[in-house]
Design a protein around this motif. Structure first.
Motif, PDB file in Angstrom:
ATOM      1  N   ALA A 112      53.270  17.886  23.034  1.00 15.35           N
ATOM      2  CA  ALA A 112      54.681  18.240  22.895  1.00 15.35           C
ATOM      3  C   ALA A 112      55.319  16.907  21.880  1.00 15.35           C
ATOM      4  CB  ALA A 112      55.601  17.713  24.228  1.00 15.35           C
ATOM      5  N   GLY A 113      54.362  15.931  21.783  1.00 10.29           N
ATOM      6  CA  GLY A 113      54.835  15.024  20.733  1.00 10.29           C
ATOM      7  C   GLY A 113      54.221  15.447  19.503  1.00 10.29           C
ATOM      8  N   HIS A 114      53.616  16.128  19.162  1.00 12.26           N
ATOM      9  CA  HIS A 114      53.008  16.214  17.931  1.00 12.26           C
ATOM     10  C   HIS A 114      53.774  17.832  17.752  1.00 12.26           C
ATOM     11  CE1 HIS A 114      49.676  13.882  17.863  1.00 12.26           C
ATOM     12  NE2 HIS A 114      49.643  14.365  16.322  1.00 12.26           N
ATOM     13  N   ASN A 115      53.865  18.393  18.120  1.00 12.06           N
ATOM     14  CA  ASN A 115      55.372  19.720  18.447  1.00 12.06           C
ATOM     15  C   ASN A 115      56.695  18.592  18.386  1.00 12.06           C
ATOM     16  OD1 ASN A 115      54.233  22.753  18.492  1.00 12.06           O
ATOM     17  ND2 ASN A 115      53.084  21.203  20.192  1.00 12.06           N
ATOM     18  N   VAL A 116      56.923  18.226  17.841  1.00  9.83           N
ATOM     19  CA  VAL A 116      58.521  17.445  17.918  1.00  9.83           C
ATOM     20  C   VAL A 116      58.579  16.886  16.890  1.00  9.83           C
ATOM     21  CG1 VAL A 116      59.613  15.408  18.840  1.00  9.83           C
ATOM     22  CG2 VAL A 116      58.846  16.985  20.650  1.00  9.83           C
ATOM     23  N   ASP A 117      57.552  16.255  16.335  1.00  8.56           N
ATOM     24  CA  ASP A 117      56.851  15.810  15.125  1.00  8.56           C
ATOM     25  C   ASP A 117      57.505  16.540  13.837  1.00  8.56           C
ATOM     26  OD1 ASP A 117      56.945  13.463  16.233  1.00  8.56           O
ATOM     27  OD2 ASP A 117      54.254  13.457  16.138  1.00  8.56           O
ATOM     28  N   ARG A 118      56.739  17.885  14.071  1.00  6.58           N
ATOM     29  CA  ARG A 118      56.489  19.186  13.510  1.00  6.58           C
ATOM     30  C   ARG A 118      57.646  19.355  13.338  1.00  6.58           C
ATOM     31  NH1 ARG A 118      56.290  24.389  14.894  1.00  6.58           N
ATOM     32  NH2 ARG A 118      55.812  26.247  13.014  1.00  6.58           N
ATOM     33  N   TYR A 119      58.884  19.438  14.546  1.00 10.76           N
ATOM     34  CA  TYR A 119      60.569  19.968  14.751  1.00 10.76           C
ATOM     35  C   TYR A 119      61.427  19.495  13.582  1.00 10.76           C
ATOM     36  CZ  TYR A 119      64.891  20.903  15.514  1.00 10.76           C
ATOM     37  OH  TYR A 119      66.277  20.710  15.919  1.00 10.76           O
ATOM     38  N   GLU A 120      60.781  17.839  13.619  1.00  8.86           N
ATOM     39  CA  GLU A 120      61.509  17.011  12.811  1.00  8.86           C
ATOM     40  C   GLU A 120      61.280  17.350  11.676  1.00  8.86           C
ATOM     41  OE1 GLU A 120      60.432  12.999  14.530  1.00  8.86           O
ATOM     42  OE2 GLU A 120      61.636  12.959  16.557  1.00  8.86           O
ATOM     43  N   ASP A 121      60.201  17.352  10.861  1.00  4.41           N
ATOM     44  CA  ASP A 121      59.739  17.684   9.699  1.00  4.41           C
ATOM     45  C   ASP A 121      60.716  19.163   9.274  1.00  4.41           C
ATOM     46  OD1 ASP A 121      58.840  15.283   9.730  1.00  4.41           O
ATOM     47  OD2 ASP A 121      56.939  15.932   9.761  1.00  4.41           O
ATOM     48  N   THR A 122      59.947  20.167  10.037  1.00  7.87           N
ATOM     49  CA  THR A 122      60.397  21.228   9.375  1.00  7.87           C
ATOM     50  C   THR A 122      61.771  21.840  10.056  1.00  7.87           C
ATOM     51  OG1 THR A 122      59.095  22.519  11.289  1.00  7.87           O
ATOM     52  CG2 THR A 122      57.876  22.215   9.459  1.00  7.87           C
ATOM     53  N   GLY A 123      62.123  21.899  11.298  1.00 10.57           N
ATOM     54  CA  GLY A 123      63.232  22.318  11.684  1.00 10.57           C
ATOM     55  C   GLY A 123      62.826  23.166  12.897  1.00 10.57           C
ATOM     56  N   LYS A 124      61.390  23.482  12.809  1.00 14.06           N
ATOM     57  CA  LYS A 124      60.698  25.409  13.852  1.00 14.06           C
ATOM     58  C   LYS A 124      60.258  24.208  15.335  1.00 14.06           C
ATOM     59  CE  LYS A 124      59.703  27.715   9.451  1.00 14.06           C
ATOM     60  NZ  LYS A 124      58.563  28.450   8.847  1.00 14.06           N
ATOM     61  N   VAL A 125      60.296  25.011  16.052  1.00 14.26           N
ATOM     62  CA  VAL A 125      60.459  24.298  17.212  1.00 14.26           C
ATOM     63  C   VAL A 125      59.886  25.640  18.493  1.00 14.26           C
ATOM     64  CG1 VAL A 125      62.787  23.584  18.277  1.00 14.26           C
ATOM     65  CG2 VAL A 125      59.726  22.181  18.916  1.00 14.26           C
TER      66      VAL A 125
ATOM     67  N   PHE B 181      50.784  26.168  12.798  1.00 15.63           N
ATOM     68  CA  PHE B 181      51.482  26.459  13.462  1.00 15.63           C
ATOM     69  C   PHE B 181      51.758  25.516  15.380  1.00 15.63           C
ATOM     70  CE2 PHE B 181      48.962  29.514  10.829  1.00 15.63           C
ATOM     71  CZ  PHE B 181      50.514  30.584  11.141  1.00 15.63           C
ATOM     72  N   GLY B 182      51.413  24.518  15.067  1.00 12.34           N
ATOM     73  CA  GLY B 182      51.567  23.945  15.747  1.00 12.34           C
ATOM     74  C   GLY B 182      50.865  23.314  16.978  1.00 12.34           C
ATOM     75  N   TRP B 183      50.397  22.250  17.846  1.00 10.19           N
ATOM     76  CA  TRP B 183      49.725  22.609  18.321  1.00 10.19           C
ATOM     77  C   TRP B 183      50.175  23.273  20.259  1.00 10.19           C
ATOM     78  CZ3 TRP B 183      45.149  18.987  18.372  1.00 10.19           C
ATOM     79  CH2 TRP B 183      44.968  18.039  17.208  1.00 10.19           C
ATOM     80  N   THR B 184      48.544  23.394  20.716  1.00  9.40           N
ATOM     81  CA  THR B 184      48.779  24.180  21.940  1.00  9.40           C
ATOM     82  C   THR B 184      47.652  23.535  23.438  1.00  9.40           C
ATOM     83  OG1 THR B 184      47.708  25.476  21.417  1.00  9.40           O
ATOM     84  CG2 THR B 184      49.735  25.875  20.755  1.00  9.40           C
ATOM     85  N   ARG B 185      48.182  24.710  24.335  1.00 11.01           N
ATOM     86  CA  ARG B 185      46.608  23.397  25.532  1.00 11.01           C
ATOM     87  C   ARG B 185      44.859  24.283  24.422  1.00 11.01           C
ATOM     88  NH1 ARG B 185      49.817  24.634  31.178  1.00 11.01           N
ATOM     89  NH2 ARG B 185      50.926  22.491  30.967  1.00 11.01           N
ATOM     90  N   LEU B 186      44.811  25.530  24.323  1.00 10.62           N
ATOM     91  CA  LEU B 186      43.725  26.141  23.885  1.00 10.62           C
ATOM     92  C   LEU B 186      43.222  25.098  23.024  1.00 10.62           C
ATOM     93  CD1 LEU B 186      42.004  27.702  24.005  1.00 10.62           C
ATOM     94  CD2 LEU B 186      43.450  29.376  22.886  1.00 10.62           C
TER      95      LEU B 186
ATOM     96  N   SER C 194      54.176  20.120  31.256  1.00 10.23           N
ATOM     97  CA  SER C 194      53.678  18.949  32.955  1.00 10.23           C
ATOM     98  C   SER C 194      55.273  18.582  32.288  1.00 10.23           C
ATOM     99  CB  SER C 194      52.372  19.039  33.008  1.00 10.23           C
ATOM    100  OG  SER C 194      52.450  18.322  32.377  1.00 10.23           O
ATOM    101  N   ALA C 195      55.094  17.301  33.145  1.00  5.06           N
ATOM    102  CA  ALA C 195      55.785  16.185  33.357  1.00  5.06           C
ATOM    103  C   ALA C 195      55.349  15.562  32.646  1.00  5.06           C
ATOM    104  CB  ALA C 195      55.962  15.147  34.602  1.00  5.06           C
ATOM    105  N   ASP C 196      54.421  15.715  32.256  1.00  8.28           N
ATOM    106  CA  ASP C 196      53.299  14.154  31.178  1.00  8.28           C
ATOM    107  C   ASP C 196      54.088  14.191  29.979  1.00  8.28           C
ATOM    108  OD1 ASP C 196      51.520  13.787  33.449  1.00  8.28           O
ATOM    109  OD2 ASP C 196      50.167  16.029  31.979  1.00  8.28           O
ATOM    110  N   ALA C 197      54.747  15.961  29.345  1.00  7.86           N
ATOM    111  CA  ALA C 197      55.777  15.477  28.073  1.00  7.86           C
ATOM    112  C   ALA C 197      56.641  15.061  28.478  1.00  7.86           C
ATOM    113  CB  ALA C 197      55.408  17.612  28.255  1.00  7.86           C
ATOM    114  N   VAL C 198      57.095  14.988  29.480  1.00 10.70           N
ATOM    115  CA  VAL C 198      58.951  14.255  29.152  1.00 10.70           C
ATOM    116  C   VAL C 198      59.070  13.368  28.250  1.00 10.70           C
ATOM    117  CG1 VAL C 198      60.534  13.829  30.829  1.00 10.70           C
ATOM    118  CG2 VAL C 198      59.248  15.280  31.225  1.00 10.70           C
TER     119      VAL C 198
END
Length: 491
Positions: free
Chosen positions: A405-418, A344-349, A427-431
């Motif tokens: 953000a990096g793991h969710n982008v990788d997941r999008y590249e693999d599954t097309g879901k984001v 299901f992707g990574w979140t802050r929690l 935040s700006a850390d994820a840019v």
């Protein structure tokens, strides 16, 4: 409060006003926090030094606690405060700063037991009230021309400020080039900015005085230590721990059978769950199990029999096995959370909980080393507290929002879901990671962040993550015309 400490606290307050104050209007903390924290730590160390608590007790004698523990925790406090200079995510920076205050408070108080470590970390709060008459008398002595030797320094500083303000203003009006350069160094003066500068300076002054007070007169936290417990009998102590060991062994055996099975879904047919559902189920219960085991171990160590060698062997054997099995439970919990995050992707929690479980595993290892391997518990509370600070520093260093953000982008590249709607709240850390998304997802995820970064920051509000994000967005601006309605529903 000595005149020298009063002058040092006043200087720290001034540093806080000119470094933190300019960053408050935009709500973006930066390198000014690190500068101010270093000044506060310096005054705290000077206070302890003047009280003789930084000096070894004598030739051939064991050094006082501040020679090692206090200095280490002061350094940890400064390192934690550096998070404001490198990270933009408030959800990680603010806890790091609060932990920095607690680490500095304990550095000033000292102590070895659990009560002293916890009480020392919180002592800065009541110290704010206790230090007021102490600091007030010191400030009066420092400012008195006839009673203090700090007045010449204060008087000289005021003269310098007045001269620079008068002649600097004249030069700014006489030459446009000089005026342009000086305007970048002089903060904007308005009713709001003056209030914020005064607030930052006052808060820094109060914190510095409280820390200096603790360095001079640490509270008697030893009174909080419980009386030594009467050891329990061998069998009344060993039987419950042995039963708990057997329960943990059964759980670990079942986990091993499931994770090592070739056809996991077939093995779990009786539960009505697929392997993925089974792996995600019960994670928080396992976290609670880990916390409760630490409480059980603490009580067991307190009442452990120690009459002879047989008792000591029994204690180390049963508690050592329980610690080892608890580490297996920690590994199972982390594995389950990892599978959930991969699905299901990574979140802050989820990242917070992941980091907390890692820290709990580290605490279990420290408990095993202290109580089972070495049989010495005196250093354990300080090691656990330092481990928490180090864990927070490590979490800051991995760039949590960028990691998510990096793991969710990788997941999008693999599954097309984001989930772009979630990513746009980072935040700006994820840019840097979000910059890898294709359009229109990239612009939709970065639009809110780019809006927050459009204004310039004062020099003392400089932040590595925001500076890097501005450079990326400068080279590849956000497309304001991108249609984001479909992007938010892409997961």
């Amino acid at each position: 409060m000595s005149p020298a400490l009063a002058a040092g606290a006043a200087i720290a307050g001034l540093i806080g006003a000119v470094t933190v104050g300019p960053a408050l209007p935009g709500g973006h903390l930066g390198v000014g926090i690190l500068v101010t924290a270093t000044a506060v730590a310096y005054v705290t160390g000077a206070s302890a030094w003047s009280a003789g608590r930084l000096v070894r007790s004598g030739p051939g004698k064991r050094g006082s606690w501040f020679n090692r523990t206090g200095v280490v925790f002061l350094v940890l406090a400064v390192l934690l405060s550096a998070s404001a200079a490198v990270r933009d995510a408030d959800w990680i920076v603010l806890p790091a700063l609060l932990l920095a205050v607690a680490a500095g408070s304990y550095a000033a108080c000292g102590g070895r037991s659990w009560a002293e470590v916890l009480g020392g970390g919180l002592a800065v709060v009541p110290a704010v009230g206790y230090m007021l008459p102490w600091a007030g008398r010191g400030a009066y002595r420092a400012a008195s021309p006839s009673r203090g030797n700090a007045w010449p320094v204060i008087r000289t500083g005021l003269i310098v400020v007045v001269l620079l303000a008068v002649f600097g203003g004249l030069f700014m009006g006489a030459d446009a080039a000089f005026g342009s350069l000086a305007s970048g160094l002089v903060p904007e003066i308005s009713a709001v900015s003056v209030f914020l500068y005064a607030f930052a300076g006052t808060a820094t002054l109060v914190l510095t005085c409280a820390a200096a007070y603790l360095g001079q007169a640490p509270p008697p936290l030893r009174m909080l230590n419980p009386e030594p417990a009467t050891p329990a009998g061998r069998w009344s102590w060993a039987v419950p721990i042995a039963a708990l060991d057997l329960l943990f062994l059964a759980f670990c055996a079942i986990q091993a059978g499931v994770f090592l099975a070739d056809d996991k879904d077939k093995l779990l047919e009786s539960t009505g769950l697929t392997y993925a559902e089974y792996a995600r189920q019960g994670f928080f219960q396992l976290v609670v199990v880990t916390v409760l085991v630490l409480a059980v171990i603490a009580v067991a160590m307190r009442y452990a029999p120690s009459g002879g060698r047989g008792d000591r062997v029994t204690v180390r054997g049963l508690l050592g096995l329980l610690c080892a099995l608890t580490l297996v439970v920690v590994a199972v919990a982390l594995r389950r959370l990892y599978l959930y995050e991969e699905t299901f992707g990574w979140t802050r929690l989820r990242l917070w909980v992941h980091a907390f479980e890692f820290w709990l595993g580290g605490v279990v290892v420290l408990v095993a080393v202290a109580g089972v391997v070495k049989g010495r518990l005196a250093w354990l509370p300080r090691a656990v507290a330092a481990g928490g600070a180090v864990a927070m520093i490590a979490l800051v260093s991995i760039n949590p929002d960028g990691f998510i953000a990096g793991h969710n982008v990788d997941r999008y590249e693999d599954t097309g879901k984001v989930d772009v709607d979630y990513l746009r709240g980072l935040s700006a850390d994820a840019v840097p990671a979000l910059d890898r998304l294709p359009e229109p997802q990239r612009s939709c995820a970065l639009r809110a962040i780019a809006f927050d970064l459009k204004d310039d920051e004062p020099a003392m509000g400089a932040n590595y993550a925001r500076s890097r994000a501005r450079e990326i967005l400068k080279h590849r601006p956000v497309d304001d015309s991108a249609n984001c309605a479909s992007s938010y529903r892409s997961d």
